[in-house]
Design an enzyme around this catalytic site. Structure first.
Site, PDB file in Angstrom:
ATOM      1  N   SER A 166       0.836  -1.194   0.000  1.00  0.00           N
ATOM      2  CA  SER A 166       0.000   0.000   0.000  1.00  0.00           C
ATOM      3  C   SER A 166       0.871   1.245   0.000  1.00  0.00           C
ATOM      4  O   SER A 166       2.067   1.182   0.268  1.00  0.00           O
ATOM      5  CB  SER A 166      -0.913   0.012   1.222  1.00  0.00           C
ATOM      6  OG  SER A 166      -0.139   0.241   2.385  1.00  0.00           O
ATOM      7  N   LYS A 167       0.256   2.350  -0.310  1.00  0.00           N
ATOM      8  CA  LYS A 167       0.993   3.619  -0.401  1.00  0.00           C
ATOM      9  C   LYS A 167       1.772   3.909   0.878  1.00  0.00           C
ATOM     10  O   LYS A 167       2.868   4.418   0.844  1.00  0.00           O
ATOM     11  CB  LYS A 167       0.013   4.772  -0.660  1.00  0.00           C
ATOM     12  CG  LYS A 167      -0.610   4.752  -2.041  1.00  0.00           C
ATOM     13  CD  LYS A 167      -1.212   6.101  -2.378  1.00  0.00           C
ATOM     14  CE  LYS A 167      -2.412   6.454  -1.526  1.00  0.00           C
ATOM     15  NZ  LYS A 167      -3.640   5.772  -1.893  1.00  0.00           N
ATOM     16  N   ARG A 168       1.152   3.573   2.002  1.00  0.00           N
ATOM     17  CA  ARG A 168       1.783   3.909   3.278  1.00  0.00           C
ATOM     18  C   ARG A 168       3.082   3.145   3.517  1.00  0.00           C
ATOM     19  O   ARG A 168       3.964   3.629   4.221  1.00  0.00           O
ATOM     20  CB  ARG A 168       0.834   3.616   4.433  1.00  0.00           C
ATOM     21  CG  ARG A 168      -0.452   4.386   4.348  1.00  0.00           C
ATOM     22  CD  ARG A 168      -1.149   4.341   5.669  1.00  0.00           C
ATOM     23  NE  ARG A 168      -1.255   5.676   6.249  1.00  0.00           N
ATOM     24  CZ  ARG A 168      -2.024   5.950   7.287  1.00  0.00           C
ATOM     25  NH1 ARG A 168      -2.714   4.998   7.855  1.00  0.00           N
ATOM     26  NH2 ARG A 168      -2.100   7.163   7.762  1.00  0.00           N
TER      27      ARG A 168
END
Length: 413
Positions: A166-168
């Site tokens: 994920s982006k995080r």
RNA sequence: GGCCCGUUCGUCUAGGGGUUAGGACACAAGAUUUUCAUUCUUGGAACAGGGGUUCGAGUCCCCUACGGGCUACCA
């Protein structure tokens, strides 16, 4: 479109507000709207037709769901995974039209793809569970003959542990995930991008292409054109792939060293300016050609090349101390004098002059080369010292040499 | 929980019944560069487990374990 679907027998209505409560009331293990639970809820199959009509005319909110058969095998072929079988008893009456009249993805993607004559649906594995629904939609809409082929790609996983990337994860682990820096207008969160970290688009593309696919040969570096030529879905693997950022850097390095010095100099120039230095084209090209082999990114150049633009103000004393012998200072002083009177035409002549001098002292150049490097650049590693000297020029070399010797005299003498 | 998908070196992967299980990244060692790095060579390192099928299973089937995905009026 809504009218057309409303007339179909496979669609049912439901009072919006009561939907979730009814499901709870039905006391099913996992609250699903399906062939069984629908019979105990308020909708167009349990309500008399005129009551349905009345409610619609009264403007009651409603959604339109697909009405699935109770027990039916849905089979479809996936190019990557082969035959997949799901029973409708494990599926639910998914919403097709929301109460605001807009279609959900399930309906929209099927209609859209049909209208656009799409031949292949290639998407991430997270869509696999809803694929049977889409197959049924094609069937009920009478479009089965034009149903596209499906290919569900393996997922990209977090580099540490497991789970979908994920982006995080990027900012948590210090690598980019998005193509470009991105500020989420809603949350105000930023996601760092490949471009800003110095990755070349071709390198990222190449790296990504190798995650979950391989050409069946040992070739790893592919241009976009070669990729187009070589790619085929039947060589896509089934299992998810973890990001390996060491390898991503390696890919970038491969592309970096293939660039011309002209190109690299042009890319490096703004960074040089930003650091407060200036240099002409030719000088930059020379610097870049010496430094590129050891860098993964152009934005790393400065850390390897700062000494090409300014004399060191501090030295790697720890390494110096290890190399320091009783006669080191004296040998270096003599070397400096030798260089003063030698010609600086090119790296080779500097090397020759240096060796002649060391021979006269009956010592190998290896004995003091490391110290020499640190005095002139401050660093213990870098490109060929003689190349560096040639580029810096005699005056600069002598000046740095003297300055460095002053330092070692104080520190080690 | 239910359903679906998956499982070869640390990581990305090759392999589709008979292989010393190959490559790449990373790591280590040696060589070279009379320096560090580069480069070259070498090395360690894997078939999740258990049952079958077979003369013979990484390759085929089943079970288990583990991992993942989905389970929204999001896509």
């Amino acid at each position: 479109m809504k009218l057309a679907l409303l007339t179909m027998p496979s669609i049912l209505l439901k009072s919006l507000t009561k939907c979730s409560k009814d499901l709870e009331a039905a006391k099913v293990a996992s609250p699903q709207y399906n062939a069984i639970t629908r019979n105990s809820m308020i909708n167009s199959v349990t309500l008399p037709e005129d009551e349905v009509k009345r409610r619609l005319e009264a403007g009651e909110p409603y959604v339109i769901r697909i009405k699935l058969p109770r027990q039916e095998e849905v089979r479809f072929h996936d190019i990557i995974r082969g035959w997949i079988v799901v029973h409708t008893q494990n599926m639910d009456d998914k919403v097709l039209f929301k109460s605001d009249g807009m279609p959900t993805y399930h309906l929209a993607n099927v209609v859209d793809d049909y209208l656009m004559d799409i031949s292949h649906v290639i998407r991430g594995e997270e869509w696999l569970p809803s694929a049977p629904l889409h197959v049924l939609l094609y069937r009920y809409l009478g479009w089965e003959a034009k149903m596209p082929e499906f290919a569900h790609l393996p997922l990209l996983l977090k580099p540490d542990g497991n789970g979908k990337l994920s982006k995080r994860d990027g900012d948590r682990l210090g690598f980019p995930v998005a193509p470009l820096n991105w500020l989420d207008p809603k949350t105000g969160e930023t996601t760092s991008g490949y471009r800003e970290k110095g990755y070349y688009p071709e390198a990222v593309l190449n790296f990504l292409a190798m995650l979950g696919w391989n050409p069946g040969t040992t070739q790893e570096i592919f241009s976009l054109e070669e990729l187009v030529e070589a790619f085929s879905l039947d060589r896509v693997s089934k299992a998810g792939a973890k990001f390996d950022f060491e390898k991503a850097k390696w890919f970038n390095h491969q592309y970096l060293i293939r660039k011309s010095d002209d190109e690299l100099a042009a890319q490096f120039k703004p960074l040089v300016t930003e650091a407060g230095f200036s240099a002409d084209e030719e000088y930059l090209k020379s610097v870049v050609s010496l430094v590129k082999e050891r860098a993964n990114f152009v934005i790393d150049f400065m850390e390897h090349a700062r000494f090409f633009f300014e004399a060191p103000t501090s030295w790697d004393d720890d390494t110096l101390r290890k190399k320091w012998k009783a006669d080191t200072q004296d040998l270096l002083e003599g070397w400096k004098e030798a260089l003063k009177s030698s010609n600086f035409d090119n790296a080779q002549s500097i090397e020759d002059a240096s060796k002649v001098y060391m021979e006269s002292r009956e010592a190998g150049i290896g004995k003091v080369l490391q110290a020499f490097r640190i005095l002139l650049t401050g660093l213990s590693a870098g490109p060929s010292m003689f190349e560096i000297c040639a580029l810096l020029g005699k005056d600069e070399v002598i000046s740095r040499f003297e300055n460095g010797l002053k330092h070692t005299k104080e520190a080690f003498a």
